[in-house]
Scaffold this motif. Structure first.
Motif, PDB file in Angstrom:
ATOM      1  N   LEU A 172      76.762   1.383  60.373  1.00 39.37           N
ATOM      2  CA  LEU A 172      75.389   1.834  60.167  1.00 39.37           C
ATOM      3  C   LEU A 172      75.055   1.800  58.684  1.00 39.37           C
ATOM      4  N   THR A 173      73.863   1.373  58.360  1.00 39.79           N
ATOM      5  CA  THR A 173      73.389   1.428  56.980  1.00 39.79           C
ATOM      6  C   THR A 173      72.326   2.492  56.802  1.00 39.79           C
ATOM      7  N   ALA A 174      71.711   2.912  57.920  1.00 41.55           N
ATOM      8  CA  ALA A 174      70.633   3.896  57.840  1.00 41.55           C
ATOM      9  C   ALA A 174      71.202   5.283  57.589  1.00 41.55           C
ATOM     10  N   GLU A 175      70.388   6.144  57.023  1.00 40.40           N
ATOM     11  CA  GLU A 175      70.757   7.526  56.780  1.00 40.40           C
ATOM     12  C   GLU A 175      69.572   8.426  57.080  1.00 40.40           C
ATOM     13  N   ILE A 181      65.332   6.235  66.261  1.00 37.48           N
ATOM     14  CA  ILE A 181      65.037   4.974  66.938  1.00 37.48           C
ATOM     15  C   ILE A 181      63.647   5.053  67.549  1.00 37.48           C
ATOM     16  N   LEU A 182      62.822   4.080  67.206  1.00 37.18           N
ATOM     17  CA  LEU A 182      61.472   4.001  67.733  1.00 37.18           C
ATOM     18  C   LEU A 182      61.349   2.799  68.652  1.00 37.18           C
ATOM     19  N   VAL A 183      60.532   2.959  69.678  1.00 32.16           N
ATOM     20  CA  VAL A 183      60.246   1.862  70.617  1.00 32.16           C
ATOM     21  C   VAL A 183      58.775   1.509  70.463  1.00 32.16           C
ATOM     22  N   PRO A 184      58.436   0.239  70.192  1.00 30.69           N
ATOM     23  CA  PRO A 184      59.280  -0.966  70.177  1.00 30.69           C
ATOM     24  C   PRO A 184      59.709  -1.403  68.783  1.00 30.69           C
ATOM     25  N   GLN A 185      59.443  -0.582  67.743  1.00 31.91           N
ATOM     26  CA  GLN A 185      59.742  -1.016  66.384  1.00 31.91           C
ATOM     27  C   GLN A 185      61.216  -1.345  66.187  1.00 31.91           C
ATOM     28  N   ASP A 186      62.115  -0.543  66.795  1.00 28.72           N
ATOM     29  CA  ASP A 186      63.550  -0.740  66.614  1.00 28.72           C
ATOM     30  C   ASP A 186      64.217  -1.358  67.837  1.00 28.72           C
ATOM     31  N   ILE A 187      63.858  -0.855  69.004  1.00 25.15           N
ATOM     32  CA  ILE A 187      64.482  -1.320  70.254  1.00 25.15           C
ATOM     33  C   ILE A 187      63.395  -1.648  71.253  1.00 25.15           C
ATOM     34  N   LEU A 188      63.593  -2.746  71.970  1.00 21.62           N
ATOM     35  CA  LEU A 188      62.666  -3.181  73.014  1.00 21.62           C
ATOM     36  C   LEU A 188      63.250  -2.801  74.373  1.00 21.62           C
ATOM     37  N   LEU A 189      62.432  -2.216  75.228  1.00 21.40           N
ATOM     38  CA  LEU A 189      62.842  -1.878  76.585  1.00 21.40           C
ATOM     39  C   LEU A 189      62.230  -2.874  77.555  1.00 21.40           C
ATOM     40  N   THR A 190      63.030  -3.366  78.491  1.00 24.01           N
ATOM     41  CA  THR A 190      62.514  -4.367  79.422  1.00 24.01           C
ATOM     42  C   THR A 190      61.430  -3.789  80.312  1.00 24.01           C
ATOM     43  N   LYS A 191      61.521  -2.487  80.627  1.00 20.08           N
ATOM     44  CA  LYS A 191      60.494  -1.826  81.444  1.00 20.08           C
ATOM     45  C   LYS A 191      59.725  -0.863  80.540  1.00 20.08           C
ATOM     46  N   PRO A 203      63.522  12.982  68.962  1.00 16.43           N
ATOM     47  CA  PRO A 203      63.683  11.526  69.019  1.00 16.43           C
ATOM     48  C   PRO A 203      65.124  11.096  69.247  1.00 16.43           C
ATOM     49  N   ALA A 204      65.278   9.940  69.871  1.00 21.45           N
ATOM     50  CA  ALA A 204      66.588   9.305  69.969  1.00 21.45           C
ATOM     51  C   ALA A 204      67.029   8.871  68.573  1.00 21.45           C
ATOM     52  N   HIS A 205      68.348   8.785  68.373  1.00 26.68           N
ATOM     53  CA  HIS A 205      68.834   8.409  67.047  1.00 26.68           C
ATOM     54  C   HIS A 205      70.186   7.711  67.174  1.00 26.68           C
ATOM     55  N   LEU A 206      70.622   7.106  66.064  1.00 16.63           N
ATOM     56  CA  LEU A 206      71.885   6.386  66.019  1.00 16.63           C
ATOM     57  C   LEU A 206      72.960   7.253  65.390  1.00 16.63           C
ATOM     58  N   GLU A 207      74.195   7.085  65.878  1.00 22.57           N
ATOM     59  CA  GLU A 207      75.355   7.747  65.296  1.00 22.57           C
ATOM     60  C   GLU A 207      76.512   6.759  65.249  1.00 22.57           C
ATOM     61  N   PRO A 208      77.457   6.941  64.300  1.00 21.48           N
ATOM     62  CA  PRO A 208      78.644   6.076  64.287  1.00 21.48           C
ATOM     63  C   PRO A 208      79.490   6.304  65.536  1.00 21.48           C
ATOM     64  N   SER A 209      80.294   5.312  65.858  1.00 20.56           N
ATOM     65  CA  SER A 209      81.196   5.397  67.004  1.00 20.56           C
ATOM     66  C   SER A 209      82.629   5.228  66.536  1.00 20.56           C
ATOM     67  N   SER A 210      83.562   5.714  67.333  1.00 24.66           N
ATOM     68  CA  SER A 210      84.972   5.516  67.007  1.00 24.66           C
ATOM     69  C   SER A 210      85.408   4.076  67.242  1.00 24.66           C
TER      70      SER A 210
END
Length: 752
Positions: A172-175, A181-191, A203-210
């Motif tokens: 991740l580079t964001a802080e 996470i915004l829709v559709p600016q960041d992620i597109l949903l098929t429905k 809001p939904a957000h990103l986190e690092p994973s193991s």
């Protein structure tokens, strides 16, 4: 990153001899040469390639075998030249060797920097710098994990995560706020009209994973996604963008404008999607399972039966109609899930005798028995009314569970005062039963919608056998397919039952309900179905003093206008000496369409808001089908009934207008969770596979992630607990219109 340098390849002859002079319009330039590092590990391996970008397409008939490639400083390798993804590209793939390309610096300027010379068949070797391509991680999978609450709840919920899996290590580079996470600016949903990652509150957000190739997408408040697993890309029969399709997503990032919040672990401008990826279940997820071998005895699967949980995790299946012939049955069976685990053929045990008549559309109500404590071995079940397919029945039959696992069937000589089916019934005391409304059919006598209720008090003989001690009949609103729910005592000690919804006497055409609560001995007090309407008509029936029953006069809500729904108490605690009851009642499911005339444009087919202006002055307001899909709470105030109110909850889906109503589903109370609605059918008869959960302590509705194994409607269900796991067992029913796959009589769906 190195800056590629290019040289012109002049006077190139692609086929045949070179004429004197050269045609500059045919010149082709190598714009760049980029090593693609498909692994990616920064080293050149077999089957990896670099891409040559050309200034213009090569002419038709050009032979790739004429292309010669040299590298400086020299390396040990062999290669093959292949067509690129478009006419402006060529690929040079490594066949053998592990050439030690050096990407640092610029060829011709820095001594160790690799360069590549290209001869396109004219003997002219043109050199350019060899750089490593910009690394753009590609999203390959999206895997849902049920992380909230910590023990899981089988629902896509706030705090759950979507594991975004890429083709290479990422970071991740964001802080801070940029992790949102915004829709559709960041992620597109098929429905995009029916799915969401959050409702905007949290809001939904990103986190690092193991995992080095993963980033976690943490879902925000009230998300809605349909998890289904990875679908075949070539499946033509799957409409991926339809509201009923499984959910999919993609990063809003391309090679020109990559998604900047997730980059290659070694750095880079961002990540991309090259297609939508379906949201998958995690490995080892528990799905609903048909129970092979647990078959109902002939007539096999059935509809419009009753299912009553009893001690030791068992349940009584009574009556119903054969799924194939629609003929009613007189069977009484005991379902035992523990015995079925040892031997599936022992799942159902027949009662000591059949019912006095084949019956369907009856009611089954648990009462406490001689000790007046619910949940003990002397509890008994009262079956009331129903129909044998030709006429309505006045039967009252007692079902007494025995210690050997069987059930005694004891018809009472004294039956209902008015034969009825499609009525409502509830326990109003340890050994008291209230039966209301319904429909009477009789080929040899009067019939119609029943406009009376019956209050029946049971006592017990010295042998513990129930018998009727008191039987009272009083006037109510004529209707069927409604609900009846016991409420807690008021501050003055009075006890009421809430009657709501159904199909009956058009309430808006009556100034008041005639003789509501008054005793009656008129067994022919019926209302014709010809002028019946779909109702809201909330009534409070006084159990101890029926003459003090009354209508609830409060704000009119169109979502209350429905039939075929459920109204169940949301229990926070359950005293042993009282039937289920709560200050809060859940009203869910059902349909607003008229049972006989569908959605015909006739405003008299539905109860109206009395405050509306004359319908000839304004266009009439017709109920919308999706309004019956809303969940309504009745909040009863025992200290001040006038302050009681109905409340419409936000729907689980982002677009309620696309949500169909459903009938003939099963509703299952789960004391530590809430209420689960399973299956049902749509207006066209198609069965449903969905399960919805009303979470009691959070007072909201969500859809469970895993659907049923097959569509199921006109069934019954109850909760079974094994250790720390809870499941819903569905028994009987049919798959609905259009289903041609396998269908089992018993299915078990995990919910905890």
């Amino acid at each position: 990153m190195c800056t590629p340098r290019t040289l012109s390849i002049a006077c190139l002859l692609l086929a045949g001899a070179v004429p004197p002079g050269c045609d500059s319009s045919r010149d082709v330039r190598v714009v760049s040469a980029e090593f693609r590092d498909e692994t990616p590990d920064g080293a050149a391996l077999q089957r990896e390639s670099f891409r040559l970008s050309l200034s213009r397409p090569l002419p038709p008939g050009f032979l790739l075998s004429n292309v010669k490639v040299q590298v400086s400083p020299p390396v040990q390798w062999t290669y093959e030249v292949l067509p690129g993804a478009n006419p402006h590209e060529l690929l040079v793939r490594i066949s053998t060797g592990r050439p030690a390309f050096r990407f640092q610096g610029v060829h011709g300027v820095d001594a160790d920097a690799s360069g590549i010379g290209i001869d396109l068949g004219n003997g002219v070797l043109a050199w350019t710098d060899l750089s490593i391509a910009v690394s753009l991680p590609v999203l390959e999978r999206a895997i849902w994990e049920d992380r909230y609450p910590p023990e899981g709840n089988f629902a896509v919920d706030q705090g759950d995560v979507i594991r975004l899996v890429f083709d290479r290590p990422v970071k991740l580079t964001a802080e801070g706020e940029d992790l949102r996470i915004l829709v559709p600016q960041d992620i597109l949903l098929t429905k995009q009209n029916s799915d969401r990652l959050d409702n905007g509150e949290f809001p939904a957000h990103l986190e690092p994973s193991s995992g080095e190739r993963e980033v976690l997408l943490v879902l925000g408040s009230r998300p809605f996604l349909s998890v289904a697993g990875e679908l075949p890309q070539a499946a033509k029969d799957i409409e991926r963008f339809d509201a009923s399709a499984p959910s999919g997503l993609a990063l809003n990032g391309t090679e020109l404008l990559p998604f900047p919040k997730i980059v290659d672990a070694r750095g880079g401008p961002g990540s991309i999607s090259i297609r939508e990826v379906d949201v998958e279940f995690p490995p080892g997820f528990r799905f609903a399972e048909p129970r092979a071998g647990q078959e109902l005895p002939p007539p096999s699967s059935r509809t419009f039966h009753t299912l009553t949980p009893i001690a030791s995790g068992r349940a009584i299946v009574a009556g119903g109609a054969a799924a194939d012939t629609h003929a009613p049955t007189d069977q009484v069976l005991v379902y035992d899930p523990l015995a079925a685990e040892e031997d599936p053929s022992r799942a159902f045990l027949a009662a000591s005798r059949p019912l006095p008549h084949p019956t369907q559309s009856h009611t089954a109500t648990m009462l406490a028995g001689p000790d007046e404590a619910f949940g003990t071995f002397d509890d008994f079940v009262v079956l009331a009314g129903g129909t044998d397919g030709a006429r309505s029945l006045d039967d009252i039959t007692i079902l007494l569970p025995r210690e050997d696992g069987r059930v005694d069937v004891e018809p009472l000589a004294q039956g209902l005062r008015v034969a009825r089916a499609e009525h409502a019934a509830t326990a109003v005391g340890p050994n008291e039963l209230l039966v209301d409304g319904g429909r009477k059919s009789d080929p040899n006598g009067p019939g119609g919608l029943v406009q009376c209720a019956e209050l029946i008090v049971f006592e017990h003989t010295d042998l513990g056998r129930p018998r009727i001690a008191h039987h009272r009949v009083f006037r109510t609103l004529a209707r069927s397919l409604h609900t009846l729910t016991l409420l807690p005592p008021t501050s003055s000690g009075e006890v009421y039952a809430l009657a709501v919804g159904g199909f009956g006497a058009a309430r808006h055409q009556l100034s008041s309900i005639p003789d509501l609560g008054k005793d009656t001995d008129d067994k022919n007090a019926f209302c014709s179905t010809d002028k019946a309407a779909v109702l809201a008509a909330p009534l409070l029936l006084n159990v101890s003093r029926p003459e003090r029953s009354f209508e609830l006069r409060m704000e009119f809500l169109y979502p209350l206008v429905r039939w075929g729904h459920v109204a169940l108490p949301i229990e926070t605690e359950r005293p042993a000496d009282a039937p289920p009851r709560s200050n809060v009642v859940l009203i869910a499911g059902g349909a607003v369409r008229h049972p006989l005339r569908g959605l015909e444009k006739n405003r008299d087919l539905w109860e109206r808001n009395e405050r509306e202006k004359d319908r000839f002055e304004l266009p009439p307001r017709y109920p919308q089908e999706h309004e019956a899909a809303a969940v309504v709470l009745f909040r009863f105030d025992p200290t001040s009934i006038a302050d009681s109110r109905f409340e419409v909850l936000p729907h689980a889906t982002p677009d309620p207008g696309r949500t169909p109503d459903r009938v003939y589903f099963a509703a299952t109370p789960v004391w530590d969770r809430g209420i689960v609605l399973s299956g049902g059918e749509l207006r066209d008869g198609a069965g449903l596979t969905s399960l919805e959960l009303y979470i009691a302590d959070e007072q909201r509705v969500c859809e469970l992630a895993a659907p049923l194994a097959a569509p199921r409607t006109r069934h019954q269900a109850y909760a079974v607990r094994r250790g720390d796991r809870t499941s819903i067992v569905l028994i009987g029913g049919i798959p609905g219109a259009g289903h041609t796959g396998a269908f089992r009589a018993v299915e078990e769906a995990p919910i905890r």
